[in-house]
Design a protein around this motif. Structure first.
Motif, PDB file in Angstrom:
ATOM      1  N   MET A 249       8.843  32.583 -19.744  1.00 57.17           N
ATOM      2  CA  MET A 249       8.940  31.540 -18.757  1.00 57.17           C
ATOM      3  C   MET A 249       8.537  32.136 -17.407  1.00 57.17           C
ATOM      4  N   LYS A 250       7.733  31.414 -16.709  1.00 57.72           N
ATOM      5  CA  LYS A 250       7.242  31.894 -15.418  1.00 57.72           C
ATOM      6  C   LYS A 250       8.378  32.019 -14.402  1.00 57.72           C
ATOM      7  N   GLY A 251       8.445  33.163 -13.757  1.00 57.92           N
ATOM      8  CA  GLY A 251       9.399  33.375 -12.686  1.00 57.92           C
ATOM      9  C   GLY A 251      10.854  33.528 -13.125  1.00 57.92           C
ATOM     10  N   ARG A 252      11.078  33.616 -14.402  1.00 57.93           N
ATOM     11  CA  ARG A 252      12.453  33.752 -14.898  1.00 57.93           C
ATOM     12  C   ARG A 252      12.585  35.043 -15.701  1.00 57.93           C
ATOM     13  N   LYS A 253      13.794  35.539 -15.784  1.00 59.13           N
ATOM     14  CA  LYS A 253      14.029  36.779 -16.516  1.00 59.13           C
ATOM     15  C   LYS A 253      14.392  36.537 -17.963  1.00 59.13           C
ATOM     16  N   ARG A 254      14.771  35.311 -18.303  1.00 53.00           N
ATOM     17  CA  ARG A 254      15.119  35.031 -19.696  1.00 53.00           C
ATOM     18  C   ARG A 254      14.580  33.669 -20.118  1.00 53.00           C
ATOM     19  N   CYS A 255      14.336  33.541 -21.399  1.00 51.30           N
ATOM     20  CA  CYS A 255      13.823  32.303 -21.971  1.00 51.30           C
ATOM     21  C   CYS A 255      14.911  31.230 -21.923  1.00 51.30           C
ATOM     22  N   ARG A 256      14.585  30.051 -21.469  1.00 59.23           N
ATOM     23  CA  ARG A 256      15.599  28.998 -21.390  1.00 59.23           C
ATOM     24  C   ARG A 256      15.930  28.430 -22.763  1.00 59.23           C
ATOM     25  N   MET A 257      15.082  28.655 -23.751  1.00 57.31           N
ATOM     26  CA  MET A 257      15.331  28.144 -25.097  1.00 57.31           C
ATOM     27  C   MET A 257      16.127  29.134 -25.946  1.00 57.31           C
ATOM     28  N   HIS A 258      15.802  30.405 -25.838  1.00 58.98           N
ATOM     29  CA  HIS A 258      16.383  31.398 -26.734  1.00 58.98           C
ATOM     30  C   HIS A 258      17.284  32.410 -26.047  1.00 58.98           C
ATOM     31  N   GLY A 259      17.373  32.389 -24.760  1.00 56.10           N
ATOM     32  CA  GLY A 259      18.250  33.319 -24.068  1.00 56.10           C
ATOM     33  C   GLY A 259      17.574  34.595 -23.635  1.00 56.10           C
ATOM     34  N   GLY A 260      16.573  35.022 -24.358  1.00 58.12           N
ATOM     35  CA  GLY A 260      15.827  36.214 -23.974  1.00 58.12           C
ATOM     36  C   GLY A 260      16.678  37.453 -23.927  1.00 58.12           C
ATOM     37  N   THR A 261      16.488  38.262 -22.911  1.00 56.77           N
ATOM     38  CA  THR A 261      17.214  39.532 -22.811  1.00 56.77           C
ATOM     39  C   THR A 261      18.663  39.269 -22.444  1.00 56.77           C
ATOM     40  N   ASN A 262      19.550  39.770 -23.248  1.00 54.36           N
ATOM     41  CA  ASN A 262      20.974  39.563 -23.034  1.00 54.36           C
ATOM     42  C   ASN A 262      21.548  40.787 -22.338  1.00 54.36           C
ATOM     43  N   PRO A 263      22.099  40.647 -21.158  1.00 57.77           N
ATOM     44  CA  PRO A 263      22.651  41.810 -20.463  1.00 57.77           C
ATOM     45  C   PRO A 263      24.021  42.218 -20.978  1.00 57.77           C
ATOM     46  N   GLY A 264      24.613  41.456 -21.884  1.00 57.41           N
ATOM     47  CA  GLY A 264      25.934  41.782 -22.412  1.00 57.41           C
ATOM     48  C   GLY A 264      27.031  41.108 -21.606  1.00 57.41           C
ATOM     49  N   ALA A 265      28.251  41.482 -21.888  1.00 55.06           N
ATOM     50  CA  ALA A 265      29.396  40.882 -21.204  1.00 55.06           C
ATOM     51  C   ALA A 265      29.458  41.376 -19.760  1.00 55.06           C
ATOM     52  N   PRO A 266      29.982  40.554 -18.858  1.00 55.88           N
ATOM     53  CA  PRO A 266      30.134  40.995 -17.474  1.00 55.88           C
ATOM     54  C   PRO A 266      31.094  42.180 -17.384  1.00 55.88           C
ATOM     55  N   GLU A 267      30.941  42.978 -16.351  1.00 56.74           N
ATOM     56  CA  GLU A 267      31.829  44.122 -16.162  1.00 56.74           C
ATOM     57  C   GLU A 267      33.262  43.663 -16.007  1.00 56.74           C
TER      58      GLU A 267
END
Length: 53
Positions: free
Chosen positions: A1-19
């Motif tokens: 997706m243009k200008g985004r860090k993750r795919c809006r359909m599939h979630g893309g890169t998952n950074p994991g749980a928040p600290e």
């Protein structure tokens, strides 16, 4: 997706749980230290059974 860090359909890169998320904390029941303690206790129990017989 243009200008985004993750795919809006599939979630893309998952950074994991928040600290500091207490729901994602590990309990340590399978840590190397806990497993070594369990092995130690099993060995002691085995020795006690051998002496008791």
């Amino acid at each position: 997706m243009k200008g985004r860090k993750r795919c809006r359909m599939h979630g893309g890169t998952n950074p994991g749980a928040p600290e500091r998320n207490s729901n994602a904390r590990k309990h340590g029941g399978r840590s190397a230290r806990a497993m070594a303690a369990a092995r130690y206790l099993r060995e002691i129990a085995r020795l006690v059974r051998e002496v008791d017989c």
